[in-house]
Enzyme design. Sequence first.
Site, short mmCIF file in Angstrom:
data_model
loop_
_atom_site.label_atom_id
_atom_site.label_comp_id
_atom_site.label_asym_id
_atom_site.label_seq_id
_atom_site.Cartn_x
_atom_site.Cartn_y
_atom_site.Cartn_z
N HIS A 1 1.26 -4.50 1.02
CA HIS A 1 2.37 -4.59 1.15
C HIS A 1 2.79 -2.79 1.11
CE1 HIS A 1 7.00 -4.45 -0.36
NE2 HIS A 1 6.83 -4.14 1.30
N HIS B 1 7.78 5.71 2.20
CA HIS B 1 8.24 4.46 1.04
C HIS B 1 9.53 5.33 -0.26
CE1 HIS B 1 8.12 1.16 -1.49
NE2 HIS B 1 8.87 1.14 -0.31
#
Length: 379
Positions: free
Chosen positions: A50, A125
Site C-alpha cells: 500500500h 503521499h
Amino acid sequence: MSPPGGKEGGRRRRRRAAGAMADGNADWMGSLPAALRSYPLSNLAIPGSHDSFSYWVDEKSPVGPDQATAIKRLARISLVKKIMKKWSVTQNLTFKEQLEGGIRYFDLRVSSKPGEIGQEIYFIHGLFGIKVWDGLMEINTFLEQHPKEVIFLDFNHFYAMDDCHHFYLINRIRSAFGSKLCCVECVEYVTLQYMWEKKHQVLIFYHYPLYREFPFLWPGNKMPAPWANTTNVHKLLQFLETTLEERSRYGTFHVSQAILTPRVKTIARHLVRGLKNTLVHRNLPMILNWVKAQKPGVMGVNIITSDFVELVDFAATVIALNDLLLEEDDPSRLCGSERNTEYQMSAAACLFVATCLTKLCTHLLQHTVLSVCQQEAGL
C-alpha cells in the site's frame, strides 16, 4: 530528487529486514508448480504493498496538492512536516527490496510539482517522493534479472496533472518497459504461461480516461480495490470478507486492502508516534491470521496489500496460499483458452439438442395435422 542516505543504524535495520523478507521470494512466480502456471493471474494469491513508493518522502519539498489548504498553511512550520512524514510513510523498503521480498503489486499515486518548470512527475503521499522515472527504472532493472516475474503497477491517484502531464508519464512508462508491457486482454487469458510466451512482465492499470488511447494501459475498473477506511481491525476484517463475497467471478482482478486508515483524531492523539507505532504494529498479527485463513480461486483472494510489508512474514504467507489450489480440482485452474473451449463445447451441445427438439416437434406437428385431416375426410 533521489532519497539521500539515512543514519547508519536505520540502514542496517532496513537491510536486515529486507534480507529476511527476500529469502526465497525473488523468483517465486517462476518457481510455482507447473499446474499453477495455467491459472489466470486473477485467481492466484499475490502480495502487494500500500502506497508502495512512500519509503522516502521529501520534508524539504512543498506539501503535495493531495492535502487540504489548512494542512498546507500549517506545514510552513518545519515540525509539522516531520509529523506529516510519520503518517505519510507506509513502507520501509525500496521498490527493489520489496520486489526481492516477493511483492508484485504496487499501489501508486503521482503528481506534478506545482510551480516547477517542465512536466516531471513524482510519487506523492502528503509529501513528494522520488521521481516516477527513477522508480520505474529500479523496477525494470529487477525484471531484467528475473524474466519470469510479473508485476502489477496500479496508477490510481493523479494530482495537479493535465493531459500533457499524462502523455509525458505514459511515454515514460513505455520507454521504461517497452515490449515487457502486456496489452489489454481478456482477464482469464492472462496466465503466467501466457505472459512467458509473450515475454511480457508488466501490467499497467491507469485510472484516467486516456487509457483508451494506449493498448498497454488497462482500465482502472479491471483492478477494483475496495477501501474499508477504518481504524478498527475487526471492522476491517469484516469488510474484507464482505467485499470478497461480492467479488466479480470473472473479468477483473481484485485487491483486498488489508490496511487501517488513521482519522484526524487518531493523528491528533498520537502525533509523534506515527502510523506504524499507532495502528500497524499492534494489528498486523491479527490481519496476518486473516490472510492465513484465506484461499485463492474464482471467489477467493487475489491481490492482498499491506503497510510495512517486512514487519511480519506477509509476502511468504500470501504466496503460500497458492498451494491450496493444488489440493482440489478448482475451476479457476482452467486458463482462458481452455475455459473458452469448454464454453464452446457446451454451446455446441445445447445447439445440437435444440435442433433435435425442433425436428421432433415439427415431425409430431405434421403427424398430428395429417391425422386430423384424415379423420375429417372420413379416411
